[in-house]
Design a protein around this motif. Sequence first.
Motif, PDB file in Angstrom:
ATOM      1  N   LEU A   1     -34.716  -3.191 -22.667  1.00  0.00           N
ATOM      2  CA  LEU A   1     -34.365  -2.026 -21.859  1.00  0.00           C
ATOM      3  C   LEU A   1     -33.348  -1.154 -22.587  1.00  0.00           C
ATOM      4  N   MET A   2     -32.422  -1.811 -23.299  1.00  0.00           N
ATOM      5  CA  MET A   2     -31.478  -1.045 -24.115  1.00  0.00           C
ATOM      6  C   MET A   2     -32.237  -0.231 -25.160  1.00  0.00           C
TER       7      MET A   2
ATOM      8  N   LEU B   1     -35.316   0.798 -25.028  1.00  0.00           N
ATOM      9  CA  LEU B   1     -36.024   1.905 -24.385  1.00  0.00           C
ATOM     10  C   LEU B   1     -35.066   3.045 -24.075  1.00  0.00           C
ATOM     11  N   PHE B   2     -33.856   2.681 -23.643  1.00  0.00           N
ATOM     12  CA  PHE B   2     -32.876   3.712 -23.337  1.00  0.00           C
ATOM     13  C   PHE B   2     -32.504   4.483 -24.612  1.00  0.00           C
TER      14      PHE B   2
ATOM     15  N   ALA C   1     -35.173   6.862 -25.317  1.00  0.00           N
ATOM     16  CA  ALA C   1     -35.086   8.008 -24.421  1.00  0.00           C
ATOM     17  C   ALA C   1     -34.037   8.993 -24.919  1.00  0.00           C
TER      18      ALA C   1
ATOM     19  N   VAL D   1     -33.632   3.061 -16.388  1.00  0.00           N
ATOM     20  CA  VAL D   1     -33.973   3.520 -17.736  1.00  0.00           C
ATOM     21  C   VAL D   1     -35.169   4.465 -17.682  1.00  0.00           C
TER      22      VAL D   1
ATOM     23  N   LEU E   1     -35.238   8.250 -18.946  1.00  0.00           N
ATOM     24  CA  LEU E   1     -36.276   8.765 -19.839  1.00  0.00           C
ATOM     25  C   LEU E   1     -36.881  10.038 -19.252  1.00  0.00           C
TER      26      LEU E   1
END
Lengths: 502, 133, 136
Positions: A171-172, A174-175, A178, B39, B43
């Motif tokens: 998740l980190m 993915l962040f 982003a 998250v 995004l």
Amino acid sequence: MNGLLVLPIAIPLITATLALLFRKNSFLQRLIGVTGMAALLVSVLFIFRDVHTDGIQVLQLGNWAAPFGITLVADMLAMLMLGITAIMGVVVAIYSIYDIDRERERFGYYPLLNILIMGVNGSFLTGDIFNLYVWFEVMLIASFTLLALGNSKNQLQGALKYVFINLFSSLMFLFGVAMLYGMTGSLNMADLALRLPEVENTGLVTTVAMIFMVSFGIKAAVFPLFFWLPASYHTPPVAISAIFGGLLTKVGVYALIRVFTLLFVNDTGYTHTILLWVGGFTMVIGVLGAASHMEFRKILSFHIVSQIGYMIMGLAFNTAMGVMGAIFYVLHNILAKSNLFLISGIAQRLLGTFELKKMGGLYRHYPFLAVLFLISAFALAGFPPLSGFWAKLSLVKAGLSIEQYVITGVAILVGLLTLFSMTKIWLSAFWGKVPDEVPDHFGKQPLFGAGSLYILMIPVMIIAGLIILIGLNAQPLLEFCMTAAEQLLNPSVYIEAVLGPQ
Amino acid sequence: MDTLLPIIAGAIFATGIYLLLRRSLILTIIGIILISNSVNLALFSLGRISSENPPLIAAGSLEPMAPFANPLPQALILTAIVIGFGLLAFALALAYRSYRELGTVDQDELLQDAEDTSAAILPKNGSKEGGNA
Amino acid sequence: MKSLILHTATRLMIGVLILFSLFLFFRGHDEPGGGFIGGLVGAGAFTLYAIAFGTEATRKVLRIDPITLIALGLLSLVVSGLIPMFLNEPFLTGKWLFIEWGAMETKLSTPLLFDIGVYLCVVGFIVTVIFSLEEE
């Protein structure tokens, strides 16, 4: 454009599919498993030839031009990693024939192993940061299932720690992706490398770099984020331990090398200094952990952590020599570490335990196994003329040439401590007295011939042979690693290969 | 929306972290779910939110009507949601299995040191020939 | 679960749900919809059946082992990717085949094959998960 590039991903997928279709027939599954890995190795060799002669190879998937589509990029680093993955795949597939029980085979061991390899290969090949995230997840879900397959109590305990920390790290990641997208509007790594220097808020870029460092750091098990690794890697069957211990953490290292040579190079004074500290602490803490344990596979697990430190150190030097050393170290370490895991499995089959205190007499009854262990252990500690020597030598040379005396000293010292804990295994499991309680077959079951463990011995001998080969003739591999390092430190070649001449 | 969404994402993230630190396994899973959603939200908002035409190509024309919204963040989120869904299904199944096997969802009790690890490995070659291990 | 209402409703619903999932799947050709969402609805149908009649009965209704469904789905995905490779184009390039039936026209394509794969994988995966949780 090189259409072959998709094969390292497609072949494991096809293998997985076939193995899944024939999951009730364990003979066919094993056959498919080994053949698939062998086919993978052949395909990688073909691509390697192209990369070696013609430089970086690129494939735009679905004919969508970069930076809009997903690009597969094979540079020298990716090829070396793919090559070692394929070799590991072959040996582990052979080892699994004997090591993995029917129950696990029925629950899809071979399909999962192939999906895992597909995820690993995809991570090495992709040139798109979001796609890298997807491959990481493919790899993760396969590894989760492999780790938990069997449902024994401590496997579940290990799996729980592994699963939650890795979910968090994804998740980190993915962040971070982003944030990158928000800053630059692109996900293609080559395109990102062009656009990141233009971002005005350089502080934000460094922050994102740190997010990536934490996320990949968890995957690579660096200090202080390594605690999940020794808690889980010793629980599944040995074949799975070997592929995890050898390969999976190195994917994290690969990702670190990739992003910290291609993307986040604007503030190396800050990020690479942190990497250097992280590398140093990882080496020391890992080896101390290994020194304090008395279980074969736990010692090896802590060594994984310790060895990751060397690779991070090489990356942190940020010179051609350092990065080359780091890459060489990754390759050598995958071989040596996996081999030690595989040997621990044979020892456990002979003695019935992984606890060093209850082991002994292996040298007396199985001298050949002892020799194989010595080769791998000395390679790990960095003795000439084995592969580890050249790996450590290039890192030490790199350290001295940029006057990083302290960390270089630490690296040498950690090498000695590595030797100490290897000696511990040697003294008790190999030289020690034959324990009072041993399984009936101990000392009687031969290593080769009828009713023996020869299927387990073949992979170990193959890897030991490779370690000696690399040790005696390191020049070609060192040159490949040098090419890889030069490509990494000169990103314009990579960018040009992906996006065309600027 | 441009300021509201990041704040919401941050709040959800913080809640997720809080739950992640609790001792119950179930709360940990809920924490992961929350973080995953925050998250995704991040995004979404980092992809810039604009109220423009949907990026769909009407019948007969060759490109969507300009100005159209950026479809990429949504594609990314969809991918992330699908992956998250798969992983969470696995995490839930694992938690359930652990509960059945170990009889508790309290992490301190769940993760107490296991006994001799070699017990985890199926002994010897028996399993190969013996069929059901 | 023993409930007359649930049993009767399920018998009526399952056909509708599967039809609806196929509708969503084919609609995805040109409009919002597609393999993933269609697969979810299809899996929902079998999940409902499993809740009402148990997993044994659902296995019989499904006929194919859900894990085999995943395998077939993966196979279809790989094949759709490999077809363009034989035509000397990169992996996953969309290839189309137009068949005229008088006034009608059928469009066959590798994206369709890919979507079928997605559909099968989603149904297989979810039903496998539900089965293994139910059969604990």
